[in-house]
Motif scaffolding. Structure first.
Motif, mmCIF file in Angstrom:
data_model
loop_
_atom_site.group_PDB
_atom_site.id
_atom_site.type_symbol
_atom_site.label_atom_id
_atom_site.label_comp_id
_atom_site.label_asym_id
_atom_site.label_seq_id
_atom_site.Cartn_x
_atom_site.Cartn_y
_atom_site.Cartn_z
ATOM 1 N N UNK A 70 0.830 -1.196 0.000
ATOM 2 C CA UNK A 70 0.000 0.000 0.000
ATOM 3 C C UNK A 70 0.869 1.251 0.000
ATOM 4 N N UNK A 71 1.859 1.263 0.847
ATOM 5 C CA UNK A 71 2.761 2.406 0.978
ATOM 6 C C UNK A 71 3.584 2.603 -0.294
ATOM 7 N N UNK A 72 4.216 1.521 -0.785
ATOM 8 C CA UNK A 72 5.196 1.637 -1.869
ATOM 9 C C UNK A 72 4.537 1.943 -3.210
ATOM 10 N N UNK A 73 3.364 1.325 -3.471
ATOM 11 C CA UNK A 73 2.775 1.421 -4.808
ATOM 12 C C UNK A 73 1.660 2.455 -4.941
ATOM 13 N N UNK A 74 1.054 2.864 -3.828
ATOM 14 C CA UNK A 74 -0.159 3.676 -3.964
ATOM 15 C C UNK A 74 -0.129 4.999 -3.200
ATOM 16 N N UNK A 75 0.716 5.130 -2.180
ATOM 17 C CA UNK A 75 0.759 6.384 -1.430
ATOM 18 C C UNK A 75 1.921 7.249 -1.922
ATOM 19 N N UNK A 76 1.663 8.505 -2.219
ATOM 20 C CA UNK A 76 2.738 9.376 -2.709
ATOM 21 C C UNK A 76 3.787 9.625 -1.613
#
Length: 401
Positions: A70-76
């Motif tokens: 979630x952090x690496x691929x979707x949150x700026x």
């Protein structure tokens, strides 16, 4: 821990990681910016499935790995583990807490269901041992087995009380965590928690009402408020009460023409019909129909039957399903096994009997009971405890098989 158990646990870990990877790439393939809420819900589904299938630990692994993806691929900024915006930190933390909490609750429900199944199997085994003991052993041995059965029955009752309490406690704890700022829940999530509390409180109430009714029947204290009425009216009352659970079902009602009125307790007979209708709904597919019929029987009796097109009940279980806490099928998590026991007590209190046959063309289940037509001399019997029975009918919403 056995090799098979270890293998199952490791397969759960692998499935959890693979599930998160599949969801991540599925959401990244369109190449568009996906809403973070959509991503969180999709990953949460993987966590819930993992918890239901393999337990809490693989679900926690799925939660942690989901947070990383979630952090690496979707949150700026995308492609980095660094998070700049404070609201994204909140979203990430809320997802982690929600995923872990949901996974724990799902795993706990699965564990409770397994405990219930083990307890019911133990009751069956002890029941068979008790019956054999009376046939071949001394009176002292029979008494010892009887105490074991009582203990097993007590365990079953305790479980049926503890399970809804556990769900209520888990929901209340989650709501309390939100009030202290440790967790953020949406309006829909809060509503779901409150619905769980409401449903489980109703379940506890039904269980206790069932125990009281069984105790009254077994003690011979069930007194019927007999009055003249028609089976058609009692059937209509039961179907009106069952309208919510039979919504969308086709119900064929066949009442014999010029069927005589009967001298019974209408509320009690309506309760029996409702119990049979509810069981027919519960143990048959939603797209099947059911039949309710009433006709004259031999010996000045009226015969009423409720038939479904479900899987049916094996012949060897057809007498035992009327025993308290016994259920012929094991794939239903709800229910306490008191509904048919209460129905049998009501029918026998009227001087009738109840039994099970195969449905039309050998499919499904047909439950049949009889009640006497009655005579004028009985009509003066006092209507003792009619109010108590009315209270049971109004409070109880389900009476499982």
């Amino acid at each position: 821990m056995s090799f098979a158990s270890l293998q199952s646990r490791w397969s759960g870990y692998v499935a959890a990681v693979v599930g998160i990877i599949v969801v991540t790439f599925a959401l990244k393939l369109p190449g568009e910016s996906i809403n973070s809420t959509t991503v969180a819900l999709a990953m949460l589904l993987v966590v819930l499935f993992t918890a239901a299938r393999w337990g809490a630990r693989p679900a926690i692994v799925a939660s942690l790995f989901g947070v990383l993806c979630f952090n690496y691929f979707f949150l700026p900024p995308v492609g980095k583990f660094t998070i700049y915006a404070p609201d994204n930190w909140i979203a990430l933390f809320a997802f982690l807490i929600t995923a872990i909490t949901a996974g724990q609750l799902s795993a706990r429900v699965k564990r409770r269901a397994e405990e219930a199944e083990a307890g019911r199997r133990e009751i069956e085994r002890l029941y068979d041992e008790l019956r054999s003991a009376f046939e071949r052993a001394s009176h002292a041995e029979a008494l010892r087995q009887s105490e074991k059965l009582k203990s097993a029955l007590l365990d079953a009752v305790t479980h049926d009380l503890r399970t809804p309490l556990t769900s209520i406690k888990a929901s209340v704890t989650t709501l309390l965590d939100e009030t202290t700022g440790g967790l953020h829940l949406g309006d829909e999530e809060r509503r779901e928690m409150l619905e769980v509390i409401n449903e489980e409180c109703d379940r506890l109430n039904r269980f206790i009402e069932g125990l009281v009714e069984l105790a009254r029947i077994e003690a011979g204290e069930l007194r019927l408020g007999r009055r003249w009425g028609t089976i058609e009216e009692m059937t209509e009352t039961a179907l009106a009460r069952a309208r919510k659970i039979t919504e969308g079902r086709k119900i064929n009602v066949g009442i014999e023409n010029e069927l005589p009125v009967v001298l019974v307790d209408p509320r009690a007979v309506s309760e029996v019909i409702y119990t049979l209708v509810e069981n027919a709904v519960k143990y048959s597919d939603a797209d099947t129909s059911m039949q309710i019929a009433a006709s004259r029987a031999t010996g000045e009796m009226i015969k009423v039957s409720v038939e479904d097109n479900g899987r049916g009940i094996p012949v060897e279980f057809r007498d035992r399903v009327f025993d308290k806490f016994f259920r012929a099928t094991r794939d239903q998590s709800s229910g306490t096994g008191m509904g048919l026991a209460i129905a049998k007590g009501i029918v026998e209190a009227h001087g009738g009997r109840i039994w099970i046959e195969s449905g039309t063309q050998g499919r499904g289940t047909r439950v049949i009971f009889t009640v006497p037509i009655g005579d004028e001399e009985e009509s003066g019997e006092p209507q003792i405890e009619e109010a108590a029975l009315a209270h049971r009918v109004e409070v109880s919403k389900t009476s499982p098989r």
